[in-house]
Design a protein around this motif. Structure first.
Motif, PDB file in Angstrom:
ATOM      1  N   UNK A 180       5.929 -69.031  46.558  1.00  0.00           N
ATOM      2  CA  UNK A 180       4.484 -68.978  46.746  1.00  0.00           C
ATOM      3  C   UNK A 180       3.966 -70.417  46.650  1.00  0.00           C
ATOM      4  N   UNK A 181       3.948 -71.135  47.764  1.00  0.00           N
ATOM      5  CA  UNK A 181       3.648 -72.575  47.722  1.00  0.00           C
ATOM      6  C   UNK A 181       2.253 -72.920  47.234  1.00  0.00           C
ATOM      7  N   UNK A 182       1.349 -71.938  47.205  1.00  0.00           N
ATOM      8  CA  UNK A 182      -0.001 -72.192  46.706  1.00  0.00           C
ATOM      9  C   UNK A 182      -0.041 -72.278  45.181  1.00  0.00           C
ATOM     10  N   UNK A 183       1.048 -71.861  44.527  1.00  0.00           N
ATOM     11  CA  UNK A 183       1.114 -71.968  43.063  1.00  0.00           C
ATOM     12  C   UNK A 183       1.591 -73.373  42.725  1.00  0.00           C
ATOM     13  N   UNK A 184       0.657 -74.249  42.457  1.00  0.00           N
ATOM     14  CA  UNK A 184       0.975 -75.650  42.204  1.00  0.00           C
ATOM     15  C   UNK A 184       0.259 -76.136  40.946  1.00  0.00           C
ATOM     16  N   UNK A 185       0.841 -77.136  40.302  1.00  0.00           N
ATOM     17  CA  UNK A 185       0.208 -77.762  39.151  1.00  0.00           C
ATOM     18  C   UNK A 185       0.458 -77.009  37.865  1.00  0.00           C
ATOM     19  N   UNK A 186       0.376 -77.709  36.740  1.00  0.00           N
ATOM     20  CA  UNK A 186       0.672 -77.094  35.437  1.00  0.00           C
ATOM     21  C   UNK A 186      -0.278 -75.970  35.059  1.00  0.00           C
ATOM     22  N   UNK A 187      -1.531 -76.022  35.529  1.00  0.00           N
ATOM     23  CA  UNK A 187      -2.497 -74.993  35.151  1.00  0.00           C
ATOM     24  C   UNK A 187      -2.142 -73.637  35.762  1.00  0.00           C
ATOM     25  N   UNK A 232       1.070 -72.659  36.236  1.00  0.00           N
ATOM     26  CA  UNK A 232       2.445 -72.348  35.864  1.00  0.00           C
ATOM     27  C   UNK A 232       2.636 -70.916  35.371  1.00  0.00           C
ATOM     28  N   UNK A 233       1.645 -70.301  34.679  1.00  0.00           N
ATOM     29  CA  UNK A 233       1.828 -68.904  34.258  1.00  0.00           C
ATOM     30  C   UNK A 233       2.080 -67.928  35.412  1.00  0.00           C
ATOM     31  N   UNK A 234       1.732 -68.324  36.624  1.00  0.00           N
ATOM     32  CA  UNK A 234       1.944 -67.445  37.775  1.00  0.00           C
ATOM     33  C   UNK A 234       3.300 -67.647  38.432  1.00  0.00           C
ATOM     34  N   UNK A 235       4.014 -68.694  38.019  1.00  0.00           N
ATOM     35  CA  UNK A 235       5.291 -68.978  38.666  1.00  0.00           C
ATOM     36  C   UNK A 235       6.398 -68.126  38.054  1.00  0.00           C
ATOM     37  N   UNK A 236       6.266 -66.845  38.273  1.00  0.00           N
ATOM     38  CA  UNK A 236       7.289 -65.876  37.889  1.00  0.00           C
ATOM     39  C   UNK A 236       7.108 -64.640  38.756  1.00  0.00           C
ATOM     40  N   UNK A 237       8.023 -63.698  38.637  1.00  0.00           N
ATOM     41  CA  UNK A 237       7.930 -62.487  39.443  1.00  0.00           C
ATOM     42  C   UNK A 237       6.854 -61.545  38.896  1.00  0.00           C
ATOM     43  N   UNK A 238       6.130 -60.919  39.815  1.00  0.00           N
ATOM     44  CA  UNK A 238       5.203 -59.843  39.481  1.00  0.00           C
ATOM     45  C   UNK A 238       5.555 -58.677  40.392  1.00  0.00           C
ATOM     46  N   UNK A 239       6.167 -57.670  39.817  1.00  0.00           N
ATOM     47  CA  UNK A 239       6.731 -56.554  40.562  1.00  0.00           C
ATOM     48  C   UNK A 239       5.990 -55.265  40.226  1.00  0.00           C
ATOM     49  N   UNK A 240       6.292 -54.171  40.927  1.00  0.00           N
ATOM     50  CA  UNK A 240       5.593 -52.910  40.655  1.00  0.00           C
ATOM     51  C   UNK A 240       5.642 -52.466  39.201  1.00  0.00           C
ATOM     52  N   UNK A 241       6.745 -52.714  38.518  1.00  0.00           N
ATOM     53  CA  UNK A 241       6.824 -52.335  37.107  1.00  0.00           C
ATOM     54  C   UNK A 241       5.814 -53.111  36.270  1.00  0.00           C
ATOM     55  N   UNK A 242       5.581 -54.378  36.630  1.00  0.00           N
ATOM     56  CA  UNK A 242       4.585 -55.183  35.917  1.00  0.00           C
ATOM     57  C   UNK A 242       3.176 -54.653  36.190  1.00  0.00           C
ATOM     58  N   UNK A 243       2.931 -54.243  37.436  1.00  0.00           N
ATOM     59  CA  UNK A 243       1.634 -53.644  37.771  1.00  0.00           C
ATOM     60  C   UNK A 243       1.423 -52.361  36.978  1.00  0.00           C
ATOM     61  N   UNK A 244       2.459 -51.524  36.923  1.00  0.00           N
ATOM     62  CA  UNK A 244       2.338 -50.258  36.181  1.00  0.00           C
ATOM     63  C   UNK A 244       2.005 -50.518  34.721  1.00  0.00           C
ATOM     64  N   UNK A 245       2.616 -51.557  34.157  1.00  0.00           N
ATOM     65  CA  UNK A 245       2.332 -51.900  32.769  1.00  0.00           C
ATOM     66  C   UNK A 245       0.891 -52.390  32.609  1.00  0.00           C
ATOM     67  N   UNK A 246       0.414 -53.165  33.591  1.00  0.00           N
ATOM     68  CA  UNK A 246      -0.941 -53.722  33.507  1.00  0.00           C
ATOM     69  C   UNK A 246      -2.006 -52.638  33.558  1.00  0.00           C
ATOM     70  N   UNK A 247      -1.806 -51.617  34.393  1.00  0.00           N
ATOM     71  CA  UNK A 247      -2.839 -50.584  34.564  1.00  0.00           C
ATOM     72  C   UNK A 247      -2.706 -49.454  33.549  1.00  0.00           C
ATOM     73  N   UNK A 248      -1.577 -49.409  32.832  1.00  0.00           N
ATOM     74  CA  UNK A 248      -1.357 -48.301  31.894  1.00  0.00           C
ATOM     75  C   UNK A 248      -2.482 -48.260  30.850  1.00  0.00           C
ATOM     76  N   UNK A 249      -3.025 -47.078  30.648  1.00  0.00           N
ATOM     77  CA  UNK A 249      -4.084 -46.902  29.657  1.00  0.00           C
ATOM     78  C   UNK A 249      -5.471 -47.235  30.164  1.00  0.00           C
ATOM     79  N   UNK A 250      -5.577 -47.677  31.427  1.00  0.00           N
ATOM     80  CA  UNK A 250      -6.890 -47.933  32.022  1.00  0.00           C
ATOM     81  C   UNK A 250      -7.276 -46.751  32.907  1.00  0.00           C
ATOM     82  N   UNK A 251      -8.437 -46.841  33.518  1.00  0.00           N
ATOM     83  CA  UNK A 251      -8.893 -45.783  34.420  1.00  0.00           C
ATOM     84  C   UNK A 251      -8.361 -45.955  35.833  1.00  0.00           C
ATOM     85  N   UNK A 252      -7.613 -47.029  36.085  1.00  0.00           N
ATOM     86  CA  UNK A 252      -7.121 -47.317  37.438  1.00  0.00           C
ATOM     87  C   UNK A 252      -6.001 -46.358  37.807  1.00  0.00           C
TER      88      UNK A 252
END
Length: 279
Positions: free
Chosen positions: A17-24, A26-46
């Motif tokens: 993802x070449x748009x992910x640049x600079x130290x600020x 850096x938290x996005x420079x990792x994989x975000x997969x469906x399992x991560x999405x499921x964890x993020x929405x768990x317990x919400x109304x989504x």
């Protein structure tokens, strides 16, 4: 129930993802997969989400369609094709006939990355938008304020094509509102344009804690212009993580809409997106 009308997924091992640049960022420079999405929405109304492209790569959209076919909460995909290519119309065929092509609802281009303020009204782009319209898809655009007049012209050229304005048209929070507010209001005069309440957590800059009072005047502009029936919530996860968690984005948006009726809030958090994306 809540529809998250704007989030992303990516696998750095598969595609950079070449748009992910600079130290600020850096938290996005990792994989975000469906399992991560499921964890993020768990317990919400989504309960339903719309997966939106990030890469200007024709291989990404088929991969997103496969993800939608297997992930429980993804209800629609917004992909990408090269709108400047002579083969733009031909590129749509394999996507629509893909085994998981039923999830495709639209295409998006990050117009904000284009130096040309009139990119949206280039002849080749307009030709491709005609193909998008003919295919029964919608078109999403994320643009800088100075590019919005060209978006306005394109929306006028194709009154039967639904245009989705991402991230409220990138309001310059903390800056001069008029260069943004005037074209946003003009866009809202076109009934074929809808707007996403997305990108709010990072609207004032990455790494800054979102401030409801600072954001409210900007949100009020799109509320007045589009009305709840043409506004929809989007988390912009995982990009939002630069400033806020998934739950915090939901809470932020809820607080920004605290003056609305239950019916109006239901439209923004659920009904508008279900209608626009045929969920």
């Amino acid at each position: 129930m809540t529809v998250d009308a704007h989030h992303h997924l990516w696998d750095i091992d598969v595609r950079d993802q070449p748009w992910i640049t600079g130290p600020e960022m850096e938290p996005l420079r990792r994989d975000f997969r469906p399992a991560d999405l499921a964890q993020a929405v768990r317990g919400t109304s989504v309960d339903t989400t719309v997966l939106v492209q990030t890469a200007t790569d024709p291989e990404e959209t088929p991969e997103m369609l496969v993800l939608a076919d297997s992930a429980q909460c993804i209800g629609a995909v917004v992909g990408w094709v090269d709108l400047t290519a002579r083969t733009a119309r031909e590129q749509l065929g394999p996507l629509l006939s893909h085994p998981a092509g039923r999830w495709l609802r639209g295409l998006r281009h990050r117009v904000e990355a284009e130096p040309d303020v009139d990119w949206m009204v280039r002849p080749d782009v307009l030709r491709a938008l005609a193909a998008v319209e003919d295919a029964g898809l919608l078109f999403e655009v994320v643009a800088r304020p100075e590019q919005l007049p060209a978006v306005l012209k394109a929306a006028g050229e194709f009154p039967q094509l639904t245009f989705v304005l991402d991230h409220c048209g990138r309001p310059p929070v903390g800056g001069d509102p008029e260069g943004w507010a005037a074209p946003v209001r003009k866009l809202a005069e076109h009934p074929n344009v809808v707007c996403k309440l997305s990108g709010l957590a990072t609207a004032a800059g990455w790494g800054r804690e979102p401030d409801v009072d600072r954001l409210r005047p900007w949100v009020d502009v799109v509320l007045e212009a589009f009305g709840p029936g043409r506004l929809m919530f989007g988390s912009d996860w995982p990009v939002c993580l630069l400033s806020a968690s998934y739950r915090e984005v939901l809470e932020l948006t809820s607080r920004l809409l605290d003056g609305l009726s239950k019916h109006e809030r239901a439209a923004i958090f659920d009904g508008t997106a279900r209608e626009v994306y045929e969920l």
